[in-house]
Design an enzyme around this catalytic site. Structure first.
Site, short mmCIF file in Angstrom:
data_model
loop_
_atom_site.label_atom_id
_atom_site.label_comp_id
_atom_site.label_asym_id
_atom_site.label_seq_id
_atom_site.Cartn_x
_atom_site.Cartn_y
_atom_site.Cartn_z
N ASP A 90 -45.46 -25.11 72.14
CA ASP A 90 -44.11 -24.55 72.25
C ASP A 90 -43.13 -25.66 71.89
O ASP A 90 -42.90 -26.57 72.69
CB ASP A 90 -43.83 -24.04 73.66
N LYS A 152 -39.32 -18.01 70.68
CA LYS A 152 -39.25 -18.08 72.15
C LYS A 152 -37.80 -18.29 72.57
O LYS A 152 -37.08 -19.07 71.95
CB LYS A 152 -40.15 -19.21 72.65
N LYS A 181 -41.81 -14.52 72.61
CA LYS A 181 -42.05 -14.97 73.98
C LYS A 181 -40.73 -15.01 74.72
O LYS A 181 -39.79 -15.68 74.30
CB LYS A 181 -42.72 -16.34 74.00
#
Length: 215
Positions: A90, A152, A181
Site C-alpha cells: 500500500d 485506496k 480499498k
C-alpha cells in the site's frame, strides 16, 4: 466464518505498536480468516513468521504516511518489504504532485513501484482528505491508466477517512478494471457494509473484530 471477513485488511499502523500487539493482530487475522494484516515494514519479517502456515497475506505500507519520499526511496522500500515477505504493498502517492495535476510524475511513480512488485498487489493511497471532487476524479483516472491494482482512500492519519460518495464516484470511473480499498475511520458495520455494496473489494480497519463480531 462471517462472509465479510475476507474483505478485511486487519490493520495496525500506529507508531507505538508493540511486538505483542502485532502477534495478537496476526492471531486474530488467522482465527477470523481475514484477507491480510496491514502493518508497518519493520514488522513484516516477524508477521511472516507468525503467519507462515496460514492463508493470511502480509500487507505493508510504503512512503507512509505523507507520500513525500522520492520515487527512488519508495522503490527501495518496496523491494526491501517484498524481500522480507510482504505479499501486498500500500503506497502513498506523492500528494503534492497529485494535487497539482502532474499526471506524468504520478504515473511514473506508480509504475516504477509496480515494476518492483511484479505479481504482488499494489494499492495506491491518494489521501482523499486533501482532495476536492475534481482531484478525486483525476486520481481515479491516473489509477485506471497505471499498472496499479487498487486505489485506496486514506492512510488513517489525515483529518478524514473513507467516504461513501468517493467509493461510488470511483466505481463509476473504474468499473471492474481496478479495485477499490476503503480505509480510514471505519468503525461500524453499517459503514463497512455500505462501502462493499458501493464497490469496495477491500476494507482497511483496525476495528474489524468489533465491527464483525457485533453485527
Amino acid at each position: 466464518m462471517n462472509k465479510y471477513n475476507i474483505y478485511v485488511d486487519h490493520t495496525l499502523l500506529k507508531a507505538d505498536a508493540s511486538l505483542e500487539e502485532i502477534h495478537k493482530l496476526c492471531e486474530e487475522a488467522e482465527e477470523n480468516e481475514f484477507y491480510s494484516v496491514c502493518i508497518n515494514p519493520c514488522f513484516v519479517k516477524v508477521a511472516k513468521h507468525y503467519l507462515l502456515e496460514t492463508s493470511v497475506k502480509i500487507c505493508t505500507v510504503i512512503g507512509f504516511p505523507l507520500g513525500a519520499n522520492t520515487i527512488e526511496t519508495k522503490v527501495f522500500e518496496t523491494k526491501n518489504a517484498i524481500d522480507l515477505g510482504a505479499d501486498e504493498i500500500d503506497m502513498v502517492i506523492n500528494i503534492n504532485q497529485l494535487i497539482n495535476g502532474n499526471r506524468e510524475y504520478c504515473l511514473n511513480e506508480i509504475n516504477q513501484i509496480k515494476e518492483v512488485c511484479g505479481d504482488k498487489i499494489l494499492k495506491v493511497i491518494v489521501e482523499t482528505a486533501f482532495l476536492n471532487r475534481e482531484q478525486k476524479e483525476f486520481a481515479a483516472k491516473i489509477i485506471l491508466e497505471s499498472n496499479a491494482d487498487f486505489i485506496k482512500t486514506s492512510t488513517g492519519f489525515a483529518k478524514e477517512g473513507a467516504k461513501l460518495e468517493d467509493i461510488i464516484l470511483w466505481k463509476r470511473i473504474l468499473g471492474d478494471v481496478k479495485q477499490i480499498k476503503a480505509s480510514g475511520g471505519i468503525k461500524n458495520f453499517e459503514d463497512f457494509k455500505s462501502f462493499i455494496e458501493a464497490g469496495a473489494t477491500r476494507i482497511g480497519t483496525s476495528s474489524a473484530i468489533k465491527i464483525l463480531n457485533n453485527h
